[in-house]
Design a protein around this motif. Structure first.
Motif, PDB file in Angstrom:
ATOM      1  N   TYR A  38     -50.827  -5.174 -82.995  1.00  0.00           N
ATOM      2  CA  TYR A  38     -51.078  -6.050 -83.753  1.00  0.00           C
ATOM      3  C   TYR A  38     -52.248  -5.845 -84.766  1.00  0.00           C
ATOM      4  CZ  TYR A  38     -48.375  -8.698 -80.294  1.00  0.00           C
ATOM      5  OH  TYR A  38     -47.517  -9.140 -79.471  1.00  0.00           O
ATOM      6  N   VAL A 466     -44.469  -6.779 -86.843  1.00  0.00           N
ATOM      7  CA  VAL A 466     -44.581  -7.122 -85.297  1.00  0.00           C
ATOM      8  C   VAL A 466     -43.081  -7.953 -85.189  1.00  0.00           C
ATOM      9  CG1 VAL A 466     -45.659  -8.368 -83.700  1.00  0.00           C
ATOM     10  CG2 VAL A 466     -47.271  -6.889 -85.244  1.00  0.00           C
ATOM     11  N   GLU A 469     -42.373 -12.510 -84.971  1.00  0.00           N
ATOM     12  CA  GLU A 469     -43.420 -13.255 -85.696  1.00  0.00           C
ATOM     13  C   GLU A 469     -43.110 -14.693 -85.737  1.00  0.00           C
ATOM     14  OE1 GLU A 469     -46.249 -12.459 -86.175  1.00  0.00           O
ATOM     15  OE2 GLU A 469     -46.775 -10.583 -86.891  1.00  0.00           O
ATOM     16  N   THR A 520     -56.512 -12.040 -84.214  1.00  0.00           N
ATOM     17  CA  THR A 520     -55.654 -12.008 -82.954  1.00  0.00           C
ATOM     18  C   THR A 520     -54.585 -13.081 -83.044  1.00  0.00           C
ATOM     19  OG1 THR A 520     -57.283 -13.829 -82.108  1.00  0.00           O
ATOM     20  CG2 THR A 520     -57.982 -11.633 -81.720  1.00  0.00           C
ATOM     21  N   SER A 522     -51.410 -13.033 -83.797  1.00  0.00           N
ATOM     22  CA  SER A 522     -49.910 -12.888 -83.416  1.00  0.00           C
ATOM     23  C   SER A 522     -50.173 -12.581 -81.835  1.00  0.00           C
ATOM     24  CB  SER A 522     -49.526 -11.592 -84.024  1.00  0.00           C
ATOM     25  OG  SER A 522     -49.098 -12.117 -85.262  1.00  0.00           O
ATOM     26  N   TYR A 523     -51.298 -11.820 -81.311  1.00  0.00           N
ATOM     27  CA  TYR A 523     -51.242 -11.544 -80.013  1.00  0.00           C
ATOM     28  C   TYR A 523     -51.306 -12.914 -79.033  1.00  0.00           C
ATOM     29  CZ  TYR A 523     -53.183  -9.424 -75.560  1.00  0.00           C
ATOM     30  OH  TYR A 523     -53.325  -8.827 -74.421  1.00  0.00           O
TER      31      TYR A 523
END
Length: 733
Positions: A38, A466, A469, A520, A522-523
């Motif tokens: 990420y 990533v 998404e 942070t 997308s995590y």
């Protein structure tokens, strides 16, 4: 200037480079490892513009490339690169090799054609605006490459070590004042800049010559201080804050904006043709419908047309609630409306949204429109069969936030780079030529012109993506007084009821848009299955000046009530999507204040909070913030020297309401922050930690926002661990 912070008896650990922490548990390796994909995707690319095509010392033409900003995986801070204009090329050449302390934040890289400050011509390159340690005391620097100079200069005293880069970087200013807002004349004869070097408070405008400069400096090793003349001096009333905008084509006039605050500024023209500049002359726009104190100007640019050298294009909200594009002719004092929307105004194409950016070239104007956080691109040819037709460019992409650069300096005004940011990419650069699109103009159902456009990607200037998404959704909810508040909402894919974090932007004159995401982001969605909501509470930009002014001074806590209304909306209208018993709040800068204020008012509805470089005590913030900023901040927040205003600011300050915070809190702050000084974080920690579990992270060599690799990675991981412990587990440690 703020006094040195007293850490007292705080016991710091040093869990990472440039990190001091108090009461922070060890962050497990799995979080750093899990975040890597990420963070790699978040290291996007930014376009700083096209370079001049010039000649080397032997007279051979050297095509200009495109300057790109990017932080490589092995660098502590962002670096500069060059890539060819041709999008079929995959070449990307690194230009700078800074480490922290030898170069930190490059806020501007303004290309020039040539200078002769040292008695020899150095062609190409740029004037850089850069600080060294995060305190935003930006200095001016000259970037050049020896192959484009008449002769190779010896190493200059104080020259930055940029090995193994091709470029050389010489410091032009040698003090602790602030410099910036570089403007280069269309003739490349002159350069203007702003600085507070007169008294450390007033930001004034200076002009220097680039060629025929006659500085007397030699091509030697001695340091060189840039000579300049003051053209927009202090008014002597309060704090003066000028910024240069544009030179007229004949180098007679310089446009400057005097800023009073985010929502109030005035446009002036300065006659610089004589040996002594004449006093700045206020430009009075005829027929303006708004009061001067409710009017702002931006992107004021002189025409590139030799027949209309004193025609000005600018963005202003002087004719309505939203910012629009108008022209003003200095010679005739006449106004033409291009996008202004109003019942009595005849505009070329009325647009009832905020104009976000405007660039004027030799043959067109190009601009973007902010439509509820998504960007639309437009242009208007200034000659030919489509002269003065405003044309929307419907770019084929997933949509999000778009910025652009034109190649007008090389006589290619229709050639653009587009910087695209969306849920799919944190910043990629693409190429677009508008000229062929003029052959296929279409009309929509309202008769408005548009073209369809496909962009060509620069493969070397696109970060990795990533998987999985999540695209954003625009939601709206009603606040306590019936005001409709918009928010950008992301929900984890394939999940039903999830925890959520409300992330509040700074400013407050800013906006959560389709590109606004926490590091942070997308995590949280993919790994922790936490929904993310970015509200645009009253006071946000993008929705007109009335909405932006709805939180000023004594109405400050109305914006906090907007978050309370969001919490109620989640509980009553989003039960099938969000768990109202597991909500966190977070934000930075003004958003940090909002997070703390939300915790003092609504702790019973929250699980925990994260506050980054936020305001905890309004009077001390206003007293300690950099003197160049203080007057503008008082206009927005209130003047703490007025007793009744100070009493109000004291009363609403989070530090005086810490007993109302009943959930865990994480605080982070840059040690060299000159906007919101680190005193705020330390004083808050010392008091609130007596009542609830509180963690503190101090980031060394950082200012207002984090730029260093080690700091970004550690604070991201600490945020995640904190949310795992107090949002997901609901532990009451």
């Amino acid at each position: 200037m703020a006094t040195p912070v007293d850490y007292g008896d705080l016991e710091f650990t040093r869990p990472a480079r440039q990190i001091k922490a108090v009461n922070l548990p060890a962050v497990p390796r799995r979080i750093f490892d899990g975040m890597k994909q990420y963070e790699d995707a978040a290291r996007g690319f930014g376009s700083l513009g096209f370079e001049w095509t010039t000649n080397d010392a032997n007279g051979k033409e050297v095509p200009g490339g495109i300057i790109v900003a990017h932080r490589p995986a092995d660098a502590q801070v962002t670096q500069l690169y060059r890539m060819p204009k041709d999008p079929s090329s995959t070449e990307l050449s690194r230009l700078t090799y800074f480490d922290i302390g030898s170069g930190r934040t490059i806020s501007m890289f303004r290309g020039i054609l040539v200078d002769d400050w040292r008695g020899v011509r150095r062609r190409g390159g740029a004037i850089m605006v850069m600080d060294l340690n995060g305190n935003e005391h930006f200095q001016l620097w000259r970037y050049w490459e020896d192959s484009l100079a008449d002769q190779v200069l010896p190493k200059v005293q104080g020259e930055l070590d940029n090995a193994p880069g091709l470029g050389r970087i010489e410091r032009l200013t040698h003090d602790d004042y602030r410099y910036g807002s570089i403007v280069v004349s269309q003739t490349n004869n002159l350069m203007a800049f702003a600085s507070n070097k007169e008294n450390n408070r007033d930001t004034l405008v200076y002009v220097t010559r680039l060629i025929d400069s006659n500085t007397g400096a030699k091509a030697g090793v001695s340091p060189f201080t840039l000579p300049s003349r003051l053209v927009a001096p202090s008014t002597g009333e309060g704090t003066t804050m000028y910024s240069p905008q544009s030179f007229s084509l004949d180098d007679k006039y310089l446009l400057v904006i005097r800023r009073y605050g985010s929502s109030y500024n005035s446009l002036y023209a300065v006659d610089i043709s004589g040996e002594q500049a004449l006093p700045p002359k206020l430009i009075d726009f005829p027929g303006a419908t708004e009061k001067a104190e409710n009017t702002a100007f931006d992107n004021a640019v002189f025409s590139h047309n030799v027949d209309l050298p004193h025609l000005i294009y600018c963005i202003t909200n002087g004719y309505g609630d939203f910012a629009s594009i108008v022209t003003y002719d200095l010679d005739t004092a006449s106004v033409t409306h291009i996008t202004t929307s109003g019942p009595t105004i005849q505009a070329i194409r009325p647009i009832l949204w905020e104009i976000q950016n405007l660039k004027v070239t030799s043959d067109n104007i190009v601009f973007t429109v902010n439509v509820e956080g998504w960007t639309s691109l437009f242009f208007m040819p200034l000659s030919g069969s489509h002269k003065n037709t405003v044309i929307e460019v419907k770019v084929s992409w997933e949509r999000g936030w778009l910025t652009f650069q034109t190649n007008d300096i090389n006589d290619k005004p229709y050639e653009l780079t587009l910087h695209l940011t969306s849920y799919h990419s944190r910043g990629r650069i693409t190429y677009l030529d508008l000229l062929p699109l003029l052959n296929d103009i279409k009309k929509d159902e309202n008769g408005n012109a548009y073209v369809l456009a496909s962009v060509l990607p620069y493969a070397q200037a696109a970060p990795p993506t990533v998987a999985h998404e999540v695209p954003p959704t625009l939601i709206r909810y009603k606040s306590f007084d019936g005001l409709e508040v918009p928010a950008i909402y992301y929900h984890p894919a394939g999940q039903s009821v999830t925890p959520a974090i409300i992330h509040i932007h700074g400013g407050p004159e800013s906006q959560a848009t389709a590109n606004y995401r926490t590091p942070t982001h997308s995590y949280l969605l993919n790994e922790l299955k936490i929904a993310v909501i970015y509200p645009n509470v009253r006071g946000s930009s993008g929705y007109g000046k009335k909405y932006m002014a709805a939180d000023d001074v004594l109405k400050r806590e109305d914006s906090v009530k907007d978050i309370g209304a969001l919490l109620d909306h989640i509980a009553s209208n989003m039960q099938t999507e969000l768990d109202s018993s597991r909500i966190a709040v977070a934000g930075g800068s003004y958003g940090g204040y909002m997070s703390l204020a939300t915790l003092t008012h609504y702790s019973s509805k929250l699980a925990c909070g994260i506050e980054n470089f936020g305001i905890v005590h309004w009077p001390s913030f206003l007293e300690n913030t950099a003197s160049v900023r203080r007057a503008a901040r008082r206009l927005e927040y209130g003047d703490e020297t007025i007793p009744e205003i100070r009493e109000f600011l004291d009363r609403i300050s989070p530090i005086n309401n810490t007993s109302k915070i009943t959930v865990p809190l994480l605080i982070t702050h840059g040690e060299n922050d000159s906007r919101v000084t680190v005193h705020e974080a330390v004083s808050m920690y010392k008091i609130v930690s007596k009542n609830v579990h509180t963690e503190l992270i101090i980031c060394e060599m950082e200012g207002h926002g984090y730029k260093q690799k080690s700091v970004i990675e550690f604070t991201n991981a600490a945020d995640i661990l904190f949310l795992e412990r107090y949002l997901l587990s609901m532990s009451n440690l």
